[in-house]
Design an enzyme around this catalytic site. Structure first.
Site, PDB file in Angstrom:
ATOM      1  N   GLY A  68      13.832  58.767  -3.171  1.00 26.47           N
ATOM      2  CA  GLY A  68      12.681  58.824  -4.055  1.00 26.47           C
ATOM      3  C   GLY A  68      12.551  60.017  -4.968  1.00 26.47           C
TER       4      GLY A  68
ATOM      5  N   PRO B 160      18.832  59.254  -0.924  1.00 30.18           N
ATOM      6  CA  PRO B 160      18.661  59.346  -2.378  1.00 30.18           C
ATOM      7  C   PRO B 160      19.538  58.326  -3.100  1.00 30.18           C
ATOM      8  CG  PRO B 160      20.133  61.076  -1.621  1.00 30.18           C
ATOM      9  CD  PRO B 160      19.669  60.334  -0.392  1.00 30.18           C
ATOM     10  N   GLY B 161      18.985  57.707  -4.122  1.00 34.00           N
ATOM     11  CA  GLY B 161      19.757  56.794  -4.963  1.00 34.00           C
ATOM     12  C   GLY B 161      19.727  57.280  -6.397  1.00 34.00           C
TER      13      GLY B 161
ATOM     14  N   ARG C  76      15.138  48.522 -17.545  1.00 33.67           N
ATOM     15  CA  ARG C  76      14.105  49.499 -17.179  1.00 33.67           C
ATOM     16  C   ARG C  76      13.001  49.652 -18.236  1.00 33.67           C
ATOM     17  NH1 ARG C  76      14.671  54.193 -16.435  1.00 33.67           N
ATOM     18  NH2 ARG C  76      13.267  54.414 -14.682  1.00 33.67           N
TER      19      ARG C  76
ATOM     20  N   TYR D 206       9.662  48.637 -16.506  1.00 32.28           N
ATOM     21  CA  TYR D 206       8.862  49.775 -16.022  1.00 32.28           C
ATOM     22  C   TYR D 206       8.311  50.630 -17.163  1.00 32.28           C
ATOM     23  CZ  TYR D 206      11.924  48.863 -11.940  1.00 32.28           C
ATOM     24  OH  TYR D 206      12.635  48.296 -10.923  1.00 32.28           O
TER      25      TYR D 206
ATOM     26  N   CYS E  11      15.800  37.127 -27.309  1.00 28.55           N
ATOM     27  CA  CYS E  11      14.699  36.480 -28.004  1.00 28.55           C
ATOM     28  C   CYS E  11      13.359  36.698 -27.329  1.00 28.55           C
ATOM     29  CB  CYS E  11      14.994  34.999 -28.136  1.00 28.55           C
ATOM     30  SG  CYS E  11      16.536  34.764 -29.015  1.00 28.55           S
ATOM     31  N   GLU E  12      12.962  37.908 -27.137  1.00 34.75           N
ATOM     32  CA  GLU E  12      11.571  38.206 -26.795  1.00 34.75           C
ATOM     33  C   GLU E  12      11.252  39.644 -27.187  1.00 34.75           C
ATOM     34  OE1 GLU E  12      10.520  39.100 -22.574  1.00 34.75           O
ATOM     35  OE2 GLU E  12      12.069  37.610 -22.192  1.00 34.75           O
TER      36      GLU E  12
ATOM     37  N   TYR F  25      19.796  52.032 -11.363  1.00 38.82           N
ATOM     38  CA  TYR F  25      18.960  50.881 -11.689  1.00 38.82           C
ATOM     39  C   TYR F  25      19.253  50.388 -13.113  1.00 38.82           C
ATOM     40  CZ  TYR F  25      16.876  52.736  -7.497  1.00 38.82           C
ATOM     41  OH  TYR F  25      16.707  53.221  -6.226  1.00 38.82           O
TER      42      TYR F  25
HETATM   43  C1  LIG Z   1      15.056  52.322  -3.196  1.00 37.97           C
HETATM   44  C2  LIG Z   1      15.152  52.966  -1.888  1.00 37.97           C
HETATM   45  C3  LIG Z   1      15.765  54.222  -1.775  1.00 37.97           C
HETATM   46  C4  LIG Z   1      16.275  55.002  -2.960  1.00 37.97           C
HETATM   47  O1  LIG Z   1      15.265  55.439  -3.775  1.00 37.97           O
HETATM   48  P1  LIG Z   1      15.616  56.420  -5.015  1.00 37.97           P
HETATM   49  O2  LIG Z   1      14.345  56.556  -5.726  1.00 37.97           O
HETATM   50  O3  LIG Z   1      16.646  55.714  -5.814  1.00 37.97           O
HETATM   51  O4  LIG Z   1      16.101  57.687  -4.446  1.00 37.97           O
HETATM   52  C5  LIG Z   1      15.886  54.766  -0.513  1.00 37.97           C
HETATM   53  N1  LIG Z   1      15.423  54.120   0.585  1.00 37.97           N
HETATM   54  C6  LIG Z   1      14.823  52.908   0.507  1.00 37.97           C
HETATM   55  C7  LIG Z   1      14.348  52.258   1.740  1.00 37.97           C
HETATM   56  C8  LIG Z   1      14.667  52.297  -0.725  1.00 37.97           C
HETATM   57  O5  LIG Z   1      14.067  51.108  -0.805  1.00 37.97           O
END
Ligand SMILES: *Cc1c(COP(=O)(O)O)cnc(C)c1O
Length: 421
Positions: free
Chosen positions: A239, A276-277, A314, A318, A346-347, A375
């Site tokens: 997150g 972390p992603g 995105r 978002y 087309c939107e 993402y």
């Molecule tokens: C999406 C998600 C993450 C990664 O979140 P990031 O904002 O990309 O760091 C980690 N754990 C869970 C359970 C998630 O759903």
């Protein structure tokens, strides 16, 4: 910091000119920098130095096998949310004992797949899921290691679609019910309770909500230990946000995040997992697109790109901001122009940016969307029958296509027309 920089007025990924990749691969495409991915993984790993920990990269941010292999080879664990992601992690060579399985709707087939293939833990999100997992584990004659994902009811102060830690969100079990749910879990012979899981949302730009959640987890750890549970692992989710603009937006650094984790949870002597992603992949990738037309409208000019909302959703989904930069830097002293930057879908939702000041652009020029590594490709679709765009990985002076562009035949051949039609 990333490795997409200008050299002599031309945008490079590490030591490769973006224009050179575009000439070979065609546009649009995603391009990732290996050095940036490595750097971001290391920042998290170092932030938790001195604590028993595992950084489990959240695959859903960018799930190409080459990216997973790169991170897995550095020792990363993986956080998966589907059988497909589990299969990707394994195919990239990540052992089961480094894979955690998250998600609110794991099916029995997915549970079976992970139990048979090896899994570090399941992060269980509901009582029905707990009972289902118990049944699958007993059927296979194994015990499934679990944490329970608790919902700490904190406001992550992020976009509503990616906030997950408020009681009205679908995720986890209310923290107030946790002791009862853990008592129930302890009575299920197919499960082995190993810890607690929490994840409150994505693109957080402040440590305060994390701290609030982790303080609640610290209290819960002590309560559950008093109840006799062997809480030895804390999965703290992902997150941490990234800066999407060059403005003064400065999300916390992994170093400060790590220090806060040690401060709030260090005394419990638990193994720490983080997921972390976005911060690992986000600024490690760009999307490169060609300009098809520059169209003069009534009071505004449009850059019509060959990339669209199906390739990078995105902004439409978002209201996200991406910096969009020319691959060939503007000549010094030339006044910028103002454009709406759109795709061919087309939107009207297919608008990447409105009234954006950029250097003067002509048809045939290339532009790059910064911070598109997370993402981005993973959320792409073939809406408007636009084949998925390729992914390219750069390391030093080398680059390789890590997912090729499907041909129109590939796309058409996935459909079939019934004989009786
Ligand atoms: C999406 C998600 C993450 C990664 O979140 P990031 O904002 O990309 O760091 C980690 N754990 C869970 C359970 C998630 O759903």
């Amino acid at each position: 910091m990333d490795h997409f920089l200008y050299r002599d007025g031309e945008l490079y990924a590490e030591e490769v000119a973006i224009a050179e990749i575009a000439a070979e691969v065609g546009t649009p495409f995603y391009c990732y920098s290996a050095a940036t991915l490595e750097r971001h993984y290391r920042l998290f790993d170092e932030a938790l130095e001195g604590t028993d920990h595992l950084v489990c990269y959240a695959i859903k941010a960018a799930s190409n096998l080459a990216i997973l292999k790169l991170l897995g080879d550095m020792g990363a664990g993986m956080d998966v949310v589907s059988g497909g992601e589990y299969a990707r992690a394994r195919a990239a060579g990540v052992p089961g004992e480094r894979i955690v399985f998250s998600g609110v709707g794991k099916t029995a087939d997915e549970m079976r797949m992970a139990l048979e293939g090896g899994i570090r833990q399941f992060n269980v999100e509901s009582e029905p899921e707990m009972l289902a997992l118990n049944a699958v584990a007993l059927e296979l004659g194994v015990r499934a290691p679990i944490t329970v994902r608790v919902n700490p009811d904190v406001d992550a102060k992020t976009h509503a679609k990616i906030a997950t830690g408020k009681s009205e969100n679908k995720f986890g079990i209310p923290i107030s019910k946790a002791r009862a749910v853990y008592a129930e879990a302890a009575g299920l012979p197919g499960l082995e309770v190993v810890g607690i899981d929490v994840h409150i949302g994505s693109q957080l730009t402040d440590l305060a909500p994390f701290r609030e959640a982790y303080e609640k987890v610290a209290l819960l750890t002590e309560e559950l230990r008093e109840d006799g549970h062997d809480i030895r692992r804390l999965d703290l989710g992902g997150g941490l946000g990234i800066p999407y603009t060059n403005s003064n937006e400065t999300p916390p650094l992994p170093r400060d995040y790590g220090a806060m984790i040690k401060e709030t949870l260090g005394h419990l002597n638990c193994e720490i997992e983080i997921e972390p992603g976005r911060l690992v992949a986000g600024n490690a990738g760009i999307m490169v697109s060609g300009v098809i037309y520059v169209k003069e409208g009534d009071g505004r000019d449009f850059l019509i790109l060959d990339a669209a909302m199906n390739d990078l959703v995105r902004p439409a989904m978002y209201d996200a901001h991406h910096d969009i930069v020319p691959v060939k830097e503007a000549e010094p002293g030339v006044e910028p122009a103002r454009y709406d930057i759109v795709g061919p879908v087309c939107e009207t939702g297919d608008t990447f940016a409105r009234e954006r000041d950029m250097s003067v652009i002509q048809a045939g020029d290339l532009v790059a969307f910064r911070s598109a590594g997370a993402y981005g490709a993973v959320m792409a679709s073939e809406y408007n029958s636009r084949p998925l765009i390729p992914e390219v990985l750069v390391r030093g002076d080398q680059f390789a296509v890590i997912r090729r562009r499907p041909s129109l035949e590939d796309m058409l051949n996935r459909d079939s027309i019934p004989e009786w039609l």
